[in-house]
Design an enzyme around this catalytic site. Sequence first.
Site, PDB file in Angstrom:
ATOM      1  N   GLU A 172       0.810  -1.225   0.000  1.00  0.00           N
ATOM      2  CA  GLU A 172       0.000   0.000   0.000  1.00  0.00           C
ATOM      3  C   GLU A 172       0.844   1.277   0.000  1.00  0.00           C
ATOM      4  O   GLU A 172       0.963   1.963   1.018  1.00  0.00           O
ATOM      5  CB  GLU A 172      -0.945   0.021   1.206  1.00  0.00           C
ATOM      6  CG  GLU A 172      -1.924  -1.128   1.220  1.00  0.00           C
ATOM      7  CD  GLU A 172      -3.026  -0.932   2.244  1.00  0.00           C
ATOM      8  OE1 GLU A 172      -2.968   0.018   3.030  1.00  0.00           O
ATOM      9  OE2 GLU A 172      -3.972  -1.741   2.232  1.00  0.00           O
ATOM     10  N   GLU A 360      -5.502  -8.444   0.951  1.00  0.00           N
ATOM     11  CA  GLU A 360      -6.163  -8.102   2.225  1.00  0.00           C
ATOM     12  C   GLU A 360      -7.621  -7.800   1.975  1.00  0.00           C
ATOM     13  O   GLU A 360      -7.970  -7.145   0.988  1.00  0.00           O
ATOM     14  CB  GLU A 360      -5.543  -6.854   2.882  1.00  0.00           C
ATOM     15  CG  GLU A 360      -4.189  -7.067   3.504  1.00  0.00           C
ATOM     16  CD  GLU A 360      -3.631  -5.792   4.128  1.00  0.00           C
ATOM     17  OE1 GLU A 360      -4.418  -4.909   4.538  1.00  0.00           O
ATOM     18  OE2 GLU A 360      -2.394  -5.683   4.185  1.00  0.00           O
TER      19      GLU A 360
HETATM   20  C1  PNW Z   1      -4.435  -1.741   5.543  1.00  0.00           C
HETATM   21  N1  PNW Z   1      -8.053   3.482   4.074  1.00  0.00           N
HETATM   22  O1  PNW Z   1      -4.425  -0.364   5.775  1.00  0.00           O
HETATM   23  C2  PNW Z   1      -3.067  -2.231   5.969  1.00  0.00           C
HETATM   24  O2  PNW Z   1      -2.366  -2.907   4.945  1.00  0.00           O
HETATM   25  C3  PNW Z   1      -3.068  -3.021   7.226  1.00  0.00           C
HETATM   26  O3  PNW Z   1      -1.785  -2.994   7.815  1.00  0.00           O
HETATM   27  C4  PNW Z   1      -4.141  -2.504   8.151  1.00  0.00           C
HETATM   28  O4  PNW Z   1      -4.090  -3.069   9.432  1.00  0.00           O
HETATM   29  C5  PNW Z   1      -5.463  -2.805   7.479  1.00  0.00           C
HETATM   30  O5  PNW Z   1      -5.539  -2.280   6.166  1.00  0.00           O
HETATM   31  C6  PNW Z   1      -6.671  -2.311   8.258  1.00  0.00           C
HETATM   32  O6  PNW Z   1      -6.662  -0.914   8.362  1.00  0.00           O
HETATM   33  C7  PNW Z   1      -5.384   0.506   5.327  1.00  0.00           C
HETATM   34  O7  PNW Z   1      -8.079   4.575   4.691  1.00  0.00           O
HETATM   35  C8  PNW Z   1      -5.461   1.722   5.981  1.00  0.00           C
HETATM   36  O8  PNW Z   1      -8.832   3.280   3.114  1.00  0.00           O
HETATM   37  C9  PNW Z   1      -6.330   2.700   5.564  1.00  0.00           C
HETATM   38  C10 PNW Z   1      -7.159   2.474   4.470  1.00  0.00           C
HETATM   39  C11 PNW Z   1      -7.088   1.256   3.805  1.00  0.00           C
HETATM   40  C12 PNW Z   1      -6.214   0.274   4.238  1.00  0.00           C
END
Ligand code: PNW
Length: 454
Positions: A172, A360
């Site tokens: 990401e 994920e």
């Molecule tokens: C992912 N958004 O993060 C990460 O890859 C993980 O480490 C994390 O724990 C998981 O999703 C849950 O949050 C994200 O704002 C953080 O759309 C933010 C977003 C998407 C994914």
Amino acid sequence: HAPGALSYESPFPPDFVFGVAAASAQIEGAAFEDGKGESVWDRFSRIPGKVHEGHTPDVACDHYHRFDEDFALMASLGFKTYRLSIAWPRIYPNGDGALNQKGLDFYHRLFASMKKHGIEPWVTLFHWDLPQSLEDRGGWTSRVTVDAFARYADTVVKAFAGQVKHWITLNEILCFTLLGYGTGGKAPGRKESDKVVNQTYHHALLCHGHGVRAVRKFGGAGAVVGLTDNCAVSVPVTETPADIAAARAWFVDRNAQVLGAIHAGKYTANFLARVGADAPDVQPGDFALISLPTDFLGLNIYSGTYVRAGKNGAAYEALPHPVNYPRADSPWLRLVPQSLYWGTRFSHEVYGHQALYITENGCGYDEEPVVNGEVLDLHRRDYLRSHLREAHRAIAAGVPLKGYFLWSFIDNYEWEDGYQRRFGIVHCDFKTQVRTPKLSARYYSDVIRTRRIL
Ligand code: PNW
């Protein structure tokens, strides 16, 4: 219908990969053990007001000391594929400079334990835990980080080529560039100009290229490599040609900086027109590295944005979620299961990838008490089921979706939300470190065993 034939769904293909996922800084703990260097999250979490109640990744799930029992639990639930990440500051405590052999030793023990339990590793080289020493020298704004990553990737792939066949370069890009250096909600919490942020993206793309290069050079026979991106996902408001075309146009625009650039082997004219004077500096040879062919694309998809045909000649109109639209406890996590179908379908149509993986997908909630030894997370079972149906639908429509990783195996350090927000299908009591599989873990276990959406 005969008993057992009640589902009209055909089973998932026999080679479809079902996995669970986690990341080093979120589960390992042991933040200062065996020579590990400080990461930007170790530092950021100590700045007052940045992370929920000042939670730090110091202990997390103590997986560093408990991985063998964690893999025994995974195996007992029938989870045979696990996506994890390597902590860069364990391998190079300062990002570059001296190698920490104890860091390599830890992952050798960990992979040996996975093998013993019959679990296949998918390894992400970088899941946000940048060595603080590199941040002190500019972090993602500097090409020093690119050179350091190239060396780190070489070291890690060389060391673990005998134990790891599936590699993911970065997790990401948006989250450690824009959110780390633009809005500042994630580590290192800087608020820089658009120009600087675009440069951080460019450096991340270069590191992706170095990861691919390292796997081709040192990964050995049968090694595969790809990027994991949290692409922006659009969902047509109605599944009509006009709204679908609009959603596809939005998808192309919104993913131009990462997926579009990698695919085109350059920054596209549309992207350059959009950023104008804030375009990143590109050096000769950069895109030869960035656009090296990969074996698959990993997509982290949790949610999506509704898009419909635009008015007055506009290509599209993206709709904000109304306040009453259902969501998980994370405000960004609106419940849009069709995002799995449209996200994979558009990725395939636009970029032509021959293998896609959902690396994920999951949902986070705050209150999930253990009552009489059980966590009845029917909300997560529902999330899982509705999203798997859309993955299944994509496969039926001819999208080359080859696997699905659930986020997350266990409740863990949810970055700025600390230990408050639980994404696990296994409950973790952070005081006692007791693990309790939730109802959703049993559900997922049955899905994997039968290869059907139950
Ligand atoms: C992912 N958004 O993060 C990460 O890859 C993980 O480490 C994390 O724990 C998981 O999703 C849950 O949050 C994200 O704002 C953080 O759309 C933010 C977003 C998407 C994914």
